[in-house]
Design a protein around this motif. Structure first.
Motif, PDB file in Angstrom:
ATOM      1  N   VAL A 136      -8.871  33.183   5.824  1.00 11.92           N
ATOM      2  CA  VAL A 136      -7.787  32.477   6.506  1.00 11.92           C
ATOM      3  C   VAL A 136      -7.084  31.585   5.496  1.00 11.92           C
ATOM      4  O   VAL A 136      -7.707  30.705   4.906  1.00 11.92           O
ATOM      5  N   THR A 137      -5.783  31.799   5.285  1.00  8.10           N
ATOM      6  CA  THR A 137      -5.032  30.936   4.371  1.00  8.10           C
ATOM      7  C   THR A 137      -4.370  29.809   5.171  1.00  8.10           C
ATOM      8  O   THR A 137      -4.191  29.902   6.381  1.00  8.10           O
ATOM      9  N   GLY A 138      -4.023  28.732   4.456  1.00 14.33           N
ATOM     10  CA  GLY A 138      -3.443  27.578   5.137  1.00 14.33           C
ATOM     11  C   GLY A 138      -4.400  26.996   6.150  1.00 14.33           C
ATOM     12  O   GLY A 138      -4.031  26.659   7.272  1.00 14.33           O
ATOM     13  N   ALA A 139      -5.677  26.842   5.730  1.00 18.82           N
ATOM     14  CA  ALA A 139      -6.749  26.554   6.677  1.00 18.82           C
ATOM     15  C   ALA A 139      -7.183  25.097   6.724  1.00 18.82           C
ATOM     16  O   ALA A 139      -8.187  24.780   7.346  1.00 18.82           O
ATOM     17  N   THR A 140      -6.440  24.194   6.092  1.00 23.31           N
ATOM     18  CA  THR A 140      -6.869  22.793   6.070  1.00 23.31           C
ATOM     19  C   THR A 140      -6.063  21.911   7.017  1.00 23.31           C
ATOM     20  O   THR A 140      -6.204  20.694   7.006  1.00 23.31           O
ATOM     21  N   ASP A 141      -5.212  22.528   7.840  1.00 21.62           N
ATOM     22  CA  ASP A 141      -4.384  21.752   8.761  1.00 21.62           C
ATOM     23  C   ASP A 141      -3.889  22.665   9.884  1.00 21.62           C
ATOM     24  O   ASP A 141      -3.919  23.894   9.758  1.00 21.62           O
ATOM     25  N   GLY A 142      -3.436  22.067  10.957  1.00 23.10           N
ATOM     26  CA  GLY A 142      -2.735  22.789  12.003  1.00 23.10           C
ATOM     27  C   GLY A 142      -3.486  23.973  12.599  1.00 23.10           C
ATOM     28  O   GLY A 142      -4.692  23.929  12.847  1.00 23.10           O
ATOM     29  N   ILE A 143      -2.738  25.041  12.816  1.00 25.00           N
ATOM     30  CA  ILE A 143      -3.299  26.230  13.458  1.00 25.00           C
ATOM     31  C   ILE A 143      -4.404  26.845  12.611  1.00 25.00           C
ATOM     32  O   ILE A 143      -5.424  27.297  13.137  1.00 25.00           O
ATOM     33  N   GLY A 144      -4.216  26.881  11.287  1.00 27.03           N
ATOM     34  CA  GLY A 144      -5.222  27.486  10.418  1.00 27.03           C
ATOM     35  C   GLY A 144      -6.567  26.808  10.539  1.00 27.03           C
ATOM     36  O   GLY A 144      -7.609  27.474  10.645  1.00 27.03           O
ATOM     37  N   LEU A 145      -6.573  25.476  10.535  1.00 33.02           N
ATOM     38  CA  LEU A 145      -7.817  24.729  10.674  1.00 33.02           C
ATOM     39  C   LEU A 145      -8.443  24.971  12.041  1.00 33.02           C
ATOM     40  O   LEU A 145      -9.662  25.182  12.143  1.00 33.02           O
ATOM     41  N   ALA A 146      -7.629  24.971  13.089  1.00 32.42           N
ATOM     42  CA  ALA A 146      -8.151  25.223  14.435  1.00 32.42           C
ATOM     43  C   ALA A 146      -8.757  26.617  14.538  1.00 32.42           C
ATOM     44  O   ALA A 146      -9.793  26.820  15.186  1.00 32.42           O
ATOM     45  N   LEU A 147      -8.129  27.585  13.887  1.00 33.82           N
ATOM     46  CA  LEU A 147      -8.638  28.957  13.927  1.00 33.82           C
ATOM     47  C   LEU A 147      -9.968  29.062  13.184  1.00 33.82           C
ATOM     48  O   LEU A 147     -10.917  29.709  13.671  1.00 33.82           O
ATOM     49  N   VAL A 148     -10.070  28.429  12.020  1.00 32.62           N
ATOM     50  CA  VAL A 148     -11.326  28.444  11.264  1.00 32.62           C
ATOM     51  C   VAL A 148     -12.449  27.821  12.085  1.00 32.62           C
ATOM     52  O   VAL A 148     -13.581  28.326  12.111  1.00 32.62           O
ATOM     53  N   ARG A 149     -12.141  26.735  12.763  1.00 32.87           N
ATOM     54  CA  ARG A 149     -13.166  26.081  13.586  1.00 32.87           C
ATOM     55  C   ARG A 149     -13.642  26.987  14.716  1.00 32.87           C
ATOM     56  O   ARG A 149     -14.803  26.928  15.124  1.00 32.87           O
ATOM     57  N   ARG A 150     -12.767  27.839  15.240  1.00 35.30           N
ATOM     58  CA  ARG A 150     -13.167  28.792  16.278  1.00 35.30           C
ATOM     59  C   ARG A 150     -14.050  29.895  15.701  1.00 35.30           C
ATOM     60  O   ARG A 150     -14.975  30.361  16.358  1.00 35.30           O
ATOM     61  N   LEU A 151     -13.745  30.334  14.494  1.00 33.23           N
ATOM     62  CA  LEU A 151     -14.410  31.506  13.933  1.00 33.23           C
ATOM     63  C   LEU A 151     -15.737  31.199  13.230  1.00 33.23           C
ATOM     64  O   LEU A 151     -16.604  32.061  13.137  1.00 33.23           O
ATOM     65  N   ALA A 152     -15.878  29.983  12.721  1.00 40.28           N
ATOM     66  CA  ALA A 152     -16.961  29.678  11.779  1.00 40.28           C
ATOM     67  C   ALA A 152     -18.366  29.873  12.339  1.00 40.28           C
ATOM     68  O   ALA A 152     -19.279  30.229  11.594  1.00 40.28           O
ATOM     69  N   SER A 153     -18.561  29.657  13.624  1.00 41.91           N
ATOM     70  CA  SER A 153     -19.922  29.769  14.173  1.00 41.91           C
ATOM     71  C   SER A 153     -20.381  31.213  14.313  1.00 41.91           C
ATOM     72  O   SER A 153     -21.575  31.488  14.391  1.00 41.91           O
ATOM     73  N   ARG A 154     -19.430  32.154  14.316  1.00 44.07           N
ATOM     74  CA  ARG A 154     -19.771  33.565  14.558  1.00 44.07           C
ATOM     75  C   ARG A 154     -19.518  34.478  13.368  1.00 44.07           C
ATOM     76  O   ARG A 154     -19.945  35.624  13.376  1.00 44.07           O
ATOM     77  N   HIS A 155     -18.827  33.958  12.340  1.00 46.53           N
ATOM     78  CA  HIS A 155     -18.434  34.816  11.226  1.00 46.53           C
ATOM     79  C   HIS A 155     -18.505  34.078   9.900  1.00 46.53           C
ATOM     80  O   HIS A 155     -18.589  32.845   9.853  1.00 46.53           O
ATOM     81  N   ASP A 156     -18.475  34.853   8.818  1.00 46.47           N
ATOM     82  CA  ASP A 156     -18.402  34.284   7.477  1.00 46.47           C
ATOM     83  C   ASP A 156     -16.925  34.094   7.143  1.00 46.47           C
ATOM     84  O   ASP A 156     -16.160  35.066   7.149  1.00 46.47           O
ATOM     85  N   VAL A 157     -16.538  32.860   6.859  1.00 50.62           N
ATOM     86  CA  VAL A 157     -15.125  32.543   6.685  1.00 50.62           C
ATOM     87  C   VAL A 157     -14.869  31.960   5.292  1.00 50.62           C
ATOM     88  O   VAL A 157     -15.572  31.065   4.839  1.00 50.62           O
ATOM     89  N   LEU A 158     -13.840  32.505   4.644  1.00 53.01           N
ATOM     90  CA  LEU A 158     -13.329  31.949   3.392  1.00 53.01           C
ATOM     91  C   LEU A 158     -11.970  31.344   3.710  1.00 53.01           C
ATOM     92  O   LEU A 158     -11.049  32.046   4.140  1.00 53.01           O
ATOM     93  N   ALA A 159     -11.843  30.040   3.524  1.00 50.75           N
ATOM     94  CA  ALA A 159     -10.619  29.319   3.833  1.00 50.75           C
ATOM     95  C   ALA A 159      -9.901  28.946   2.542  1.00 50.75           C
ATOM     96  O   ALA A 159     -10.526  28.663   1.528  1.00 50.75           O
TER      97      ALA A 159
END
Length: 238
Positions: free
Chosen positions: A9-32
């Protein structure tokens, strides 16, 4: 047992990107990825999320940074790549500076193209999906001409990739509607009373995850869909 996907996920430290990473992180391996230096974003991101600095104002440098991060973390494939990072500047016709126009095109379009080509072999290996995040503003937004142009070009780029990569990598284009992020303030624009119609970042992230899981392209994610319940599908990436 649910499969843990590898998701960028790019642009992952703010806004929609951060919210999306927070949704995905418990179930998947995420590179932000983001522009902020290492150390600071890790305080915002959930535990276990990998982070790499990738300043999209320098397209080739950003693409190389992401490639190095994949290699460093022994990621040989990607199930999903969500290219969400973007920038905008508010200015009337003829008032945009050359530097602002160049940065808008570099961040929103040229880095998207560079990353798509860099990520193709990783996505192909997994039979994965590339999702580009555009904007409803591509259809003409006053005071955001260059931003709209960059998102329109991204839309056409996605359409071309769908044909070129057919049968190897799925390509999706999502166009979110107005969302309660800091983008307008950073752009120097006051949306006024219309802000009341903006969707919360967490709700938009939920709509995006459902749309990514469902596939199909292009898709518009708007407050009309949200309030009708049509996009709250309970679909999560799995």
């Amino acid at each position: 047992m649910a499969v843990r996907r590898k998701i960028l996920v790019t642009g992952a430290t703010d806004g929609i990107g951060l919210a999306l990473v927070r949704r995905l992180a418990s179930r998947h391996d995420v590179l932000a990825t983001g522009r902020r230096p290492s150390g600071e974003p890790e305080q915002l991101l959930p535990g276990g999320v990998l982070y790499t600095v990738a300043d999209q104002s320098e397209p080739e440098v950003a693409a190389r940074s992401v490639a190095r991060a994949l290699l460093k973390n022994n990621w040989s494939r990607l199930d999903y790549a969500i290219l969400n990072a973007g920038v905008a500047y508010a200015a009337g016709p003829g008032q945009e500076t050359a530097a602002a126009i160049r940065q808008t095109l570099d961040v929103n379009l040229l880095t998207t193209i560079a990353l798509a080509h860099t990520l193709f072999p990783y996505l192909e290996k997994a039979g994965g999906q590339l999702t580009l995040i555009g904007s409803v503003s591509r259809k003409c937004e006053p005071d955001f001409a260059s931003y709209a142009a960059s998102k329109t070009a991204m839309h056409e780029f996605a359409r071309a990739l769908r044909e070129e990569w057919r049968g190897r990598v799925r390509v999706q284009m999502l166009h979110p509607g107005p969302t309660m992020t800091g983008m307008y303030e950073k752009a120097g624009f006051d949306p006024g009373w219309t802000r009341h119609w903006f969707i919360r970042t967490g709700d938009m992230a939920a709509m995006m995850e459902a749309a990514i899981r469902a596939g199909g392209s292009p898709k518009t994610l708007s407050f009309l869909q949200y309030f009708s319940g049509a996009s709250v599908l309970g679909r999560t990436i799995r």
